[in-house]
Enzyme design. Structure first.
Site, short mmCIF file in Angstrom:
data_model
loop_
_atom_site.label_atom_id
_atom_site.label_comp_id
_atom_site.label_asym_id
_atom_site.label_seq_id
_atom_site.Cartn_x
_atom_site.Cartn_y
_atom_site.Cartn_z
N GLU A 90 0.84 -1.21 0.00
CA GLU A 90 0.00 0.00 0.00
C GLU A 90 0.88 1.25 0.00
O GLU A 90 2.04 1.21 0.42
CB GLU A 90 -0.87 0.00 1.27
CG GLU A 90 -2.34 -0.11 1.05
CD GLU A 90 -3.00 1.06 0.33
OE1 GLU A 90 -2.49 1.56 -0.68
OE2 GLU A 90 -4.08 1.47 0.79
N ASP A 91 0.30 2.35 -0.43
CA ASP A 91 1.05 3.62 -0.40
C ASP A 91 1.16 4.17 1.02
O ASP A 91 2.22 4.50 1.50
CB ASP A 91 0.43 4.65 -1.36
CG ASP A 91 -1.06 4.88 -1.16
OD1 ASP A 91 -1.69 4.22 -0.29
OD2 ASP A 91 -1.63 5.72 -1.88
N ASP A 130 -3.43 5.34 6.98
CA ASP A 130 -3.87 6.57 7.63
C ASP A 130 -4.81 6.18 8.78
O ASP A 130 -4.37 5.85 9.87
CB ASP A 130 -4.54 7.41 6.53
CG ASP A 130 -4.96 8.78 6.98
OD1 ASP A 130 -4.35 9.32 7.90
OD2 ASP A 130 -5.91 9.33 6.39
N ARG A 166 0.88 12.62 -8.51
CA ARG A 166 1.42 11.26 -8.38
C ARG A 166 2.82 11.15 -8.98
O ARG A 166 3.63 10.36 -8.53
CB ARG A 166 0.52 10.24 -9.09
CG ARG A 166 -0.84 10.04 -8.45
CD ARG A 166 -1.47 8.78 -9.05
NE ARG A 166 -2.91 8.70 -8.86
CZ ARG A 166 -3.50 8.17 -7.78
NH1 ARG A 166 -2.78 7.72 -6.79
NH2 ARG A 166 -4.81 8.10 -7.69
#
Ligand code: IMP
Ligand code: MG
Length: 183
Positions: free
Chosen positions: A102-103, A106, A168
């Protein structure tokens, strides 16, 4: 890199060089932890695409490249908590060693949902790897197995992360100016 994107960045959090160094360390760690195995790497589109491509090339083991596309955030920067699978895995992960890539984590809602969804498919092992972790914002308890960097509670863009589909393709990670996402 185009000045058009740069002007919206408040400050650079992590440079291209810092990211490269850390991703290389993560790849080495994963290669050691999974020595002798094939890994199914599940990249979460679209945010993780750039991190995924870099990480995969730092892993010295066979990597099966797989992707899922989900949506949890709309154009706003506030998490709805709902996760929808728009594109699912094409490979059966039953009995396999799987890492979700995953980026950023949060609130934790997305990764927790994905973890439970993939776990139900019966992999041999399942771990999670995030480029970034914003621990101060967690709503559900979730600790990724591999984390690139812990980051402060700012809206972060670049290196795959977007705001309204922009930024991005910045090669560093930066905090977005508040006036961009609070308007
Ligand atoms: P969570 O479900 O709240 O943990 O959110 C995870 C997803 O929200 C990530 O996969 C990102 O797509 C998005 N996200 C969370 N924080 C940021 C940020 O600072 N910048 C860009 N996207 C973010
Ligand atoms: Mg995402």
């Amino acid at each position: 890199m185009g000045k058009i994107l740069e002007k919206d960045i408040k400050n650079v959090l992590l440079t291209k060089e810092q990211i490269e160094k850390r991703v290389a360390e993560m790849g080495k760690q994963i290669s050691e932890d999974y020595a002798g195995k094939d890994i199914i790497m599940v990249g979460i589109l679209r945010g993780a695409a750039i991190f995924y491509a870099d990480l995969a090339r730092e892993i010295s083991l066979p990597v099966h490249m797989n992707f899922m596309a989900i949506s949890s955030y709309d154009l706003s920067s506030i998490s709805s908590g709902a996760v929808r699978i728009n594109y699912d895995l094409e490979e059966d992960i039953t009995g396999k060693d799987v890492i979700i890539v995953e980026d950023i984590i949060d609130t934790g809602l997305t990764l927790k949902y994905l973890y439970e969804n993939l776990e139900a498919r019966g992999p041999k092992s399942l771990k999670t790897c995030c480029c970034l972790d914003k621990p101060s914002r967690r709503k559900v308890e979730f600790k990724p197995d591999y984390v690139g960097f812990e980051v402060p509670d700012e809206f972060i863009v670049g290196y795959g992360l977007d705001y309204a589909q922009k930024y991005r393709n910045l090669e560093y990670l930066g905090a977005l100016k508040e006036e961009i996402y609070r308007c």
